[in-house]
Design a protein around this motif. Structure first.
Motif, mmCIF file in Angstrom:
data_model
loop_
_atom_site.group_PDB
_atom_site.id
_atom_site.type_symbol
_atom_site.label_atom_id
_atom_site.label_comp_id
_atom_site.label_asym_id
_atom_site.label_seq_id
_atom_site.Cartn_x
_atom_site.Cartn_y
_atom_site.Cartn_z
ATOM 1 N N THR A 153 -4.009 0.878 14.374
ATOM 2 C CA THR A 153 -5.261 0.438 14.974
ATOM 3 C C THR A 153 -5.862 -0.743 14.235
ATOM 4 O O THR A 153 -6.403 -1.675 14.856
ATOM 5 C CB THR A 153 -6.282 1.594 14.999
ATOM 6 N N ILE A 154 -5.758 -0.742 12.894
ATOM 7 C CA ILE A 154 -6.348 -1.848 12.126
ATOM 8 C C ILE A 154 -5.383 -3.021 11.973
ATOM 9 O O ILE A 154 -5.704 -4.012 11.314
ATOM 10 C CB ILE A 154 -6.843 -1.373 10.742
ATOM 11 N N GLY A 155 -4.184 -2.901 12.568
ATOM 12 C CA GLY A 155 -3.292 -4.050 12.655
ATOM 13 C C GLY A 155 -2.128 -4.111 11.685
ATOM 14 O O GLY A 155 -1.457 -5.134 11.601
ATOM 15 N N VAL A 156 -1.854 -3.009 10.966
ATOM 16 C CA VAL A 156 -0.701 -3.007 10.059
ATOM 17 C C VAL A 156 0.568 -2.811 10.876
ATOM 18 O O VAL A 156 0.673 -1.857 11.653
ATOM 19 C CB VAL A 156 -0.820 -1.886 9.003
ATOM 20 N N LYS A 157 1.554 -3.676 10.724
ATOM 21 C CA LYS A 157 2.782 -3.605 11.508
ATOM 22 C C LYS A 157 3.969 -3.067 10.712
ATOM 23 O O LYS A 157 4.812 -2.356 11.243
ATOM 24 C CB LYS A 157 3.133 -4.986 12.073
ATOM 25 N N ASN A 158 4.049 -3.419 9.444
ATOM 26 C CA ASN A 158 5.192 -3.035 8.616
ATOM 27 C C ASN A 158 4.877 -1.711 7.931
ATOM 28 O O ASN A 158 4.387 -1.677 6.795
ATOM 29 C CB ASN A 158 5.488 -4.128 7.591
ATOM 30 N N ILE A 159 5.140 -0.618 8.642
ATOM 31 C CA ILE A 159 4.782 0.722 8.168
ATOM 32 C C ILE A 159 6.052 1.517 7.883
ATOM 33 O O ILE A 159 6.946 1.605 8.719
ATOM 34 C CB ILE A 159 3.939 1.476 9.218
ATOM 35 N N TRP A 160 6.123 2.091 6.691
ATOM 36 C CA TRP A 160 7.201 2.982 6.297
ATOM 37 C C TRP A 160 6.606 4.369 6.123
ATOM 38 O O TRP A 160 5.568 4.524 5.467
ATOM 39 C CB TRP A 160 7.825 2.536 4.972
ATOM 40 N N VAL A 161 7.256 5.383 6.685
ATOM 41 C CA VAL A 161 6.697 6.739 6.613
ATOM 42 C C VAL A 161 7.737 7.730 6.114
ATOM 43 O O VAL A 161 8.880 7.732 6.588
ATOM 44 C CB VAL A 161 6.173 7.205 7.992
ATOM 45 N N SER B 292 1.941 17.673 5.948
ATOM 46 C CA SER B 292 1.083 17.788 7.124
ATOM 47 C C SER B 292 1.466 16.725 8.141
ATOM 48 O O SER B 292 1.194 15.534 7.955
ATOM 49 C CB SER B 292 -0.391 17.618 6.742
ATOM 50 N N MET B 293 2.106 17.147 9.236
ATOM 51 C CA MET B 293 2.487 16.203 10.278
ATOM 52 C C MET B 293 1.248 15.589 10.913
ATOM 53 O O MET B 293 1.215 14.384 11.207
ATOM 54 C CB MET B 293 3.337 16.889 11.341
ATOM 55 N N GLU B 294 0.223 16.404 11.116
ATOM 56 C CA GLU B 294 -1.000 15.909 11.745
ATOM 57 C C GLU B 294 -1.629 14.792 10.914
ATOM 58 O O GLU B 294 -2.006 13.746 11.450
ATOM 59 C CB GLU B 294 -2.002 17.051 11.910
ATOM 60 N N ALA B 295 -1.697 14.999 9.595
ATOM 61 C CA ALA B 295 -2.282 13.975 8.723
ATOM 62 C C ALA B 295 -1.434 12.714 8.727
ATOM 63 O O ALA B 295 -1.959 11.594 8.798
ATOM 64 C CB ALA B 295 -2.424 14.521 7.303
ATOM 65 N N SER B 296 -0.127 12.869 8.653
ATOM 66 C CA SER B 296 0.775 11.726 8.643
ATOM 67 C C SER B 296 0.619 10.902 9.912
ATOM 68 O O SER B 296 0.506 9.665 9.865
ATOM 69 C CB SER B 296 2.223 12.208 8.493
ATOM 70 N N ILE B 297 0.608 11.565 11.055
ATOM 71 C CA ILE B 297 0.484 10.868 12.335
ATOM 72 C C ILE B 297 -0.864 10.179 12.450
ATOM 73 O O ILE B 297 -0.957 9.029 12.921
ATOM 74 C CB ILE B 297 0.689 11.853 13.498
ATOM 75 N N GLY C 231 0.820 -1.200 0.000
ATOM 76 C CA GLY C 231 0.000 0.000 0.000
ATOM 77 C C GLY C 231 0.857 1.254 0.000
ATOM 78 O O GLY C 231 1.879 1.313 0.681
ATOM 79 N N VAL C 232 0.441 2.246 -0.773
ATOM 80 C CA VAL C 232 1.093 3.550 -0.772
ATOM 81 C C VAL C 232 0.021 4.601 -0.541
ATOM 82 O O VAL C 232 -0.900 4.753 -1.346
ATOM 83 C CB VAL C 232 1.834 3.838 -2.095
ATOM 84 N N ILE C 233 0.146 5.311 0.568
ATOM 85 C CA ILE C 233 -0.811 6.363 0.906
ATOM 86 C C ILE C 233 -0.166 7.714 0.635
ATOM 87 O O ILE C 233 0.815 8.084 1.274
ATOM 88 C CB ILE C 233 -1.233 6.255 2.381
#
Length: 219
Positions: free
Chosen positions: A92-100, A79-84, A8-10
């Motif tokens: 919360t939905i259980g994604v563990k492998n997150i790159w930001v 937007s730091m607020e949006a990113s956070i 996924g890419v957000i």
């Protein structure tokens, strides 16, 4: 809907779209999300799936199926607020492998405090590499030792409580741990001791031949 063999890419701005396209070129199925219609239109002919949606809405991410993805990259602009908020929704939905993608040192520190395992600071990283390559000829060989050599970051989970000596990665996979970072910290430490006990969330940097390093699993 998204599946667990997809990435996924957000955020499909310049960085997010370039990364999503590169992943697609490497054979990955990419699920893209952006709330800008123009960004979505640009990506539709390139990515496997594209959604015009607000990723700061937890329900939206769940409906798309992001909880089933193994990896998600967050690149939401400045937007730091949006990113956070997106990160918190993913957790919360259980994604563990997150790159930001971080855009400031303050943003980077906050992300590590939130337990994000991988924080990318593209501008700072490229500037660091370029400066050192200009100042110290040959140093760039550290970053690229040939087509058959790679580094890989892995987050400790199943290996919690074990030592590097017990894992014996050099003999088991022909790879070497060259650096590590404690969970929640931003700085890497180098040449870890073989008797160091690993903790959940620690990040290890592995070095080895590409064909060997991709075989390492259950970390």
């Amino acid at each position: 809907m998204a599946g667990n063999n997809e990435v996924g890419v957000i955020g499909l701005g310049k960085f997010g779209f370039a990364l999503a396209k590169a992943l697609t070129d490497l054979g990955q199925d990419v699920v893209g999300v952006d709330n800008d219609a123009e960004n979505v239109r640009r990506a539709q002919d390139t990515l496997a799936q594209v959604y015009e949606a607000d990723a700061t809405d937890e329900k939206t991410l769940s409906q798309i199926g992001f909880q089933d993805l193994e990896k998600v990259i967050v690149s939401t602009g400045d937007s730091m607020e949006a990113s956070i908020l997106v990160v918190l929704n993913l957790q919360t939905i259980g994604v563990k492998n997150i790159w930001v993608k971080a855009f400031s040192q303050e943003h980077e520190r906050v992300l590590y405090k939130l337990g994000v395992p991988f924080v990318v600071f593209p501008e700072a990283f490229v500037a660091f590499q370029l400066a050192h390559r200009l100042a110290v000829p040959g140093l760039h060989e550290y970053f690229g030792l040939g087509n058959d050599v790679a580094t890989r970051e892995v987050v400790v989970d199943d290996w919690t409580g074990k030592t590097l000596r017990e894992l014996n990665l050099t003999n088991a996979y022909q790879v070497q741990v060259i650096a590590f970072r404690h969970s929640g910290e931003s700085e890497f430490r180098f040449v870890p001791q073989a008797n160091r006990v690993l903790e959940k969330g620690d990040v290890l940097v592995l070095l080895g031949k590409t064909e060997d390093i991709i075989q390492v699993e259950k970390f």
